[in-house]
Write a protein that holds these residues in place. Structure first.
Motif, PDB file in Angstrom:
ATOM      1  N   THR A 150       0.800  -1.222   0.000  1.00  0.00           N
ATOM      2  CA  THR A 150       0.000   0.000   0.000  1.00  0.00           C
ATOM      3  C   THR A 150       0.831   1.269   0.000  1.00  0.00           C
ATOM      4  O   THR A 150       0.306   2.346  -0.268  1.00  0.00           O
ATOM      5  CB  THR A 150      -0.944   0.013   1.217  1.00  0.00           C
ATOM      6  N   ASP A 151       2.134   1.187   0.303  1.00  0.00           N
ATOM      7  CA  ASP A 151       2.976   2.377   0.253  1.00  0.00           C
ATOM      8  C   ASP A 151       4.419   1.979  -0.031  1.00  0.00           C
ATOM      9  O   ASP A 151       4.863   0.899   0.353  1.00  0.00           O
ATOM     10  CB  ASP A 151       2.892   3.159   1.573  1.00  0.00           C
ATOM     11  N   GLY A 152       5.120   2.845  -0.724  1.00  0.00           N
ATOM     12  CA  GLY A 152       6.517   2.578  -1.053  1.00  0.00           C
ATOM     13  C   GLY A 152       6.714   1.418  -1.998  1.00  0.00           C
ATOM     14  O   GLY A 152       7.787   0.819  -2.049  1.00  0.00           O
ATOM     15  N   CYS A 153       5.679   1.107  -2.774  1.00  0.00           N
ATOM     16  CA  CYS A 153       5.735  -0.107  -3.586  1.00  0.00           C
ATOM     17  C   CYS A 153       6.697   0.030  -4.762  1.00  0.00           C
ATOM     18  O   CYS A 153       7.339  -0.952  -5.164  1.00  0.00           O
ATOM     19  CB  CYS A 153       4.338  -0.455  -4.097  1.00  0.00           C
ATOM     20  N   GLU A 154       6.824   1.222  -5.307  1.00  0.00           N
ATOM     21  CA  GLU A 154       7.679   1.394  -6.483  1.00  0.00           C
ATOM     22  C   GLU A 154       9.144   1.127  -6.143  1.00  0.00           C
ATOM     23  O   GLU A 154       9.860   0.455  -6.886  1.00  0.00           O
ATOM     24  CB  GLU A 154       7.512   2.796  -7.064  1.00  0.00           C
ATOM     25  N   ALA A 155       9.603   1.633  -4.998  1.00  0.00           N
ATOM     26  CA  ALA A 155      10.995   1.401  -4.584  1.00  0.00           C
ATOM     27  C   ALA A 155      11.233  -0.078  -4.294  1.00  0.00           C
ATOM     28  O   ALA A 155      12.286  -0.635  -4.652  1.00  0.00           O
ATOM     29  CB  ALA A 155      11.314   2.243  -3.351  1.00  0.00           C
ATOM     30  N   LEU A 156      10.260  -0.725  -3.656  1.00  0.00           N
ATOM     31  CA  LEU A 156      10.395  -2.144  -3.346  1.00  0.00           C
ATOM     32  C   LEU A 156      10.375  -2.969  -4.630  1.00  0.00           C
ATOM     33  O   LEU A 156      11.117  -3.952  -4.759  1.00  0.00           O
ATOM     34  CB  LEU A 156       9.271  -2.586  -2.407  1.00  0.00           C
ATOM     35  N   GLN A 157       9.542  -2.575  -5.579  1.00  0.00           N
ATOM     36  CA  GLN A 157       9.485  -3.247  -6.877  1.00  0.00           C
ATOM     37  C   GLN A 157      10.846  -3.223  -7.560  1.00  0.00           C
ATOM     38  O   GLN A 157      11.326  -4.239  -8.068  1.00  0.00           O
ATOM     39  CB  GLN A 157       8.444  -2.567  -7.753  1.00  0.00           C
ATOM     40  N   THR A 158      11.489  -2.064  -7.549  1.00  0.00           N
ATOM     41  CA  THR A 158      12.803  -1.929  -8.173  1.00  0.00           C
ATOM     42  C   THR A 158      13.830  -2.807  -7.467  1.00  0.00           C
ATOM     43  O   THR A 158      14.656  -3.474  -8.101  1.00  0.00           O
ATOM     44  CB  THR A 158      13.260  -0.460  -8.136  1.00  0.00           C
ATOM     45  N   ARG A 159      13.764  -2.834  -6.167  1.00  0.00           N
ATOM     46  CA  ARG A 159      14.771  -3.561  -5.385  1.00  0.00           C
ATOM     47  C   ARG A 159      14.641  -5.077  -5.537  1.00  0.00           C
ATOM     48  O   ARG A 159      15.650  -5.794  -5.522  1.00  0.00           O
ATOM     49  CB  ARG A 159      14.622  -3.175  -3.917  1.00  0.00           C
ATOM     50  N   LEU A 160      13.417  -5.585  -5.678  1.00  0.00           N
ATOM     51  CA  LEU A 160      13.205  -7.027  -5.736  1.00  0.00           C
ATOM     52  C   LEU A 160      13.165  -7.579  -7.158  1.00  0.00           C
ATOM     53  O   LEU A 160      13.089  -8.799  -7.340  1.00  0.00           O
ATOM     54  CB  LEU A 160      11.911  -7.406  -5.010  1.00  0.00           C
ATOM     55  N   SER A 161      13.202  -6.704  -8.142  1.00  0.00           N
ATOM     56  CA  SER A 161      13.246  -7.165  -9.530  1.00  0.00           C
ATOM     57  C   SER A 161      14.682  -7.520  -9.907  1.00  0.00           C
ATOM     58  O   SER A 161      15.631  -6.883  -9.445  1.00  0.00           O
ATOM     59  CB  SER A 161      12.718  -6.083 -10.474  1.00  0.00           C
ATOM     60  N   THR A 162      14.830  -8.528 -10.748  1.00  0.00           N
ATOM     61  CA  THR A 162      16.152  -8.942 -11.226  1.00  0.00           C
ATOM     62  C   THR A 162      16.087  -9.061 -12.744  1.00  0.00           C
ATOM     63  O   THR A 162      15.013  -8.952 -13.334  1.00  0.00           O
ATOM     64  CB  THR A 162      16.571 -10.293 -10.607  1.00  0.00           C
ATOM     65  N   PRO A 163      17.211  -9.308 -13.400  1.00  0.00           N
ATOM     66  CA  PRO A 163      17.186  -9.438 -14.857  1.00  0.00           C
ATOM     67  C   PRO A 163      16.233 -10.518 -15.375  1.00  0.00           C
ATOM     68  O   PRO A 163      15.787 -10.452 -16.526  1.00  0.00           O
ATOM     69  CB  PRO A 163      18.647  -9.766 -15.198  1.00  0.00           C
ATOM     70  N   THR A 164      15.926 -11.513 -14.548  1.00  0.00           N
ATOM     71  CA  THR A 164      15.037 -12.589 -14.994  1.00  0.00           C
ATOM     72  C   THR A 164      13.725 -12.645 -14.214  1.00  0.00           C
ATOM     73  O   THR A 164      12.840 -13.429 -14.561  1.00  0.00           O
ATOM     74  CB  THR A 164      15.739 -13.955 -14.870  1.00  0.00           C
ATOM     75  N   LEU A 165      13.581 -11.849 -13.162  1.00  0.00           N
ATOM     76  CA  LEU A 165      12.360 -11.813 -12.359  1.00  0.00           C
ATOM     77  C   LEU A 165      11.736 -10.423 -12.498  1.00  0.00           C
ATOM     78  O   LEU A 165      12.243  -9.446 -11.952  1.00  0.00           O
ATOM     79  CB  LEU A 165      12.675 -12.105 -10.888  1.00  0.00           C
ATOM     80  N   ARG A 166      10.658 -10.340 -13.247  1.00  0.00           N
ATOM     81  CA  ARG A 166      10.001  -9.066 -13.539  1.00  0.00           C
ATOM     82  C   ARG A 166       8.774  -8.915 -12.642  1.00  0.00           C
ATOM     83  O   ARG A 166       7.890  -9.773 -12.642  1.00  0.00           O
ATOM     84  CB  ARG A 166       9.590  -9.011 -15.007  1.00  0.00           C
ATOM     85  N   LEU A 167       8.723  -7.832 -11.881  1.00  0.00           N
ATOM     86  CA  LEU A 167       7.614  -7.608 -10.955  1.00  0.00           C
ATOM     87  C   LEU A 167       6.694  -6.500 -11.458  1.00  0.00           C
ATOM     88  O   LEU A 167       7.153  -5.472 -11.945  1.00  0.00           O
ATOM     89  CB  LEU A 167       8.151  -7.231  -9.566  1.00  0.00           C
ATOM     90  N   TYR A 168       5.403  -6.752 -11.311  1.00  0.00           N
ATOM     91  CA  TYR A 168       4.378  -5.741 -11.570  1.00  0.00           C
ATOM     92  C   TYR A 168       3.773  -5.365 -10.221  1.00  0.00           C
ATOM     93  O   TYR A 168       3.483  -6.238  -9.409  1.00  0.00           O
ATOM     94  CB  TYR A 168       3.302  -6.280 -12.505  1.00  0.00           C
ATOM     95  N   ARG A 169       3.564  -4.068  -9.989  1.00  0.00           N
ATOM     96  CA  ARG A 169       3.097  -3.637  -8.677  1.00  0.00           C
ATOM     97  C   ARG A 169       1.612  -3.292  -8.685  1.00  0.00           C
ATOM     98  O   ARG A 169       1.035  -2.921  -9.697  1.00  0.00           O
ATOM     99  CB  ARG A 169       3.902  -2.440  -8.185  1.00  0.00           C
ATOM    100  N   THR A 170       1.021  -3.419  -7.497  1.00  0.00           N
ATOM    101  CA  THR A 170      -0.363  -3.032  -7.269  1.00  0.00           C
ATOM    102  C   THR A 170      -0.519  -2.663  -5.801  1.00  0.00           C
ATOM    103  O   THR A 170       0.253  -3.121  -4.950  1.00  0.00           O
ATOM    104  CB  THR A 170      -1.336  -4.170  -7.628  1.00  0.00           C
ATOM    105  N   SER A 171      -1.509  -1.842  -5.506  1.00  0.00           N
ATOM    106  CA  SER A 171      -1.821  -1.534  -4.108  1.00  0.00           C
ATOM    107  C   SER A 171      -2.922  -2.440  -3.573  1.00  0.00           C
ATOM    108  O   SER A 171      -3.281  -2.354  -2.389  1.00  0.00           O
ATOM    109  CB  SER A 171      -2.254  -0.063  -3.980  1.00  0.00           C
TER     110      SER A 171
END
Length: 318
Positions: A150-171
């Motif tokens: 619900t908050d700070g999701c964009e920064a967490l998305q960037t941090r947990l994404s890797t070259p082979t693991l692509r994350l899509y975010r939602t609240s």
């Protein structure tokens, strides 16, 4: 600042391996012997044989070794999350706790993020879910998941994404966790259909009507329709209902065939089917497929009775 993963099963180990591409990772195992063996051999021989653990993954059985991490991924079975958090009050204050488990806690009828907020009110709750198998992630095969917070999701998305693991975010944490939970229930049903010899047409019908049921149930809990149509809902349903690597599908196959199944293997859909049936009854939500799967797994009806009951339902508009 670092990342820790709680739970050294197949999925927790796989996440540690892929996240190590970004930064050092601490992987916690409850069993000290297992942790020592993994640290020495650089391999989780029991759960992910043949995959080497990177040197910047530290495996430990000392929970205190995770204290310096600001992001902690919880990769423990859904039915054990509540007890684990209650065992360690205050330890995760100020941290971001990311649940990587799929299901509904049968004791409290709550999802993982609700359990985090209840037991760790000073932590930030998030959930990582979607169509994935541990072996694919560990071997660097392309995978896409949903990250809900619900908050700070964009920064967490960037941090947990890797070259082979692509994350899509939602609240929409409710929709994300319900998609991951409910698909396990319906994967059991898909397995029953194939195991009983009812054919691929019947499986397609069950998957389609299960998706409608997922949307109906989730909407009643406040989830957004588009979340269920995404990776954490429809995407995970497709994977789990069709791949032979799915534990829930394999359990359903054994039910359909009338054979035995290794009860030491975690099948989250069994407990979730029970929880969904209880919630649906309380809230007057029509979930005939989940109800039948709950009855089947509880040995209250036979496969033939379940099929007959579903086929005998009144005809309706789609």
């Amino acid at each position: 600042m670092s990342i820790s993963v709680i739970g050294a099963g197949a999925f927790g180990t796989a996440l540690a391996i892929t996240l190590a591409q970004n930064e050092p990772v601490t992987l916690w195992a409850r069993d000290a012997t297992q942790a020592a063996g993994m640290q020495e051999r650089r391999e989780n021989m029991a759960r992910l044989p043949g995959v080497t653990l990177p040197e910047n993954v530290t495996i430990t059985a000392e929970l205190g070794d995770t204290d310096l991490s600001d992001v902690v991924l919880l990769a423990v079975p859904m039915q054990k999350i509540g007890a684990f958090l209650r065992e360690h009050p205050g330890r995760f204050d100020g941290k971001t706790l990311v649940s990587c488990s799929k299901g509904i806690d049968v004791a409290t009828l709550q999802g993982a993020t609700a359990l985090i907020r209840q037991n760790c009110p000073n932590a930030r709750a998030a959930i990582l879910t979607g169509p994935s198998f541990a072996a694919d992630i560990a071997r660097g095969l392309p995978t896409a998941l949903t990250l809900a917070c619900t908050d700070g999701c964009e920064a967490l998305q960037t941090r947990l994404s890797t070259p082979t693991l692509r994350l899509y975010r939602t609240s929409d944490t409710t929709g994300a966790e319900l998609g991951g939970a409910l698909k396990n229930v319906y994967a059991i049903g898909a397995g029953v259909v194939i195991g009983a010899g009812l054919g691929d047409s019947a499986r397609a019908a069950l998957m389609t009507r299960s998706f409608a049921e997922m949307q109906r149930f989730a909407a009643a809990q406040g989830a957004l329709p588009e979340t269920l149509a995404g990776l954490s809902g429809f995407g995970d349903l497709v994977l789990t209902c069709t791949s032979p690597l799915s534990r829930n599908l394999q359990f359903g196959l054994s039910l359909g065939k009338g054979g035995a199944f290794d009860r030491t293997i975690t099948v989250e859909g069994v407990a979730t089917a029970k929880a969904v049936s209880i919630l649906a009854e309380k809230q007057a939500i029509d979930t005939p497929i989940a109800k039948m799967i709950a009855a089947l797994t509880n040995q209250e009806i036979s496969v033939r009775e379940a099929v007959q009951a579903l086929l005998a339902r009144p005809l309706k508009q789609e």
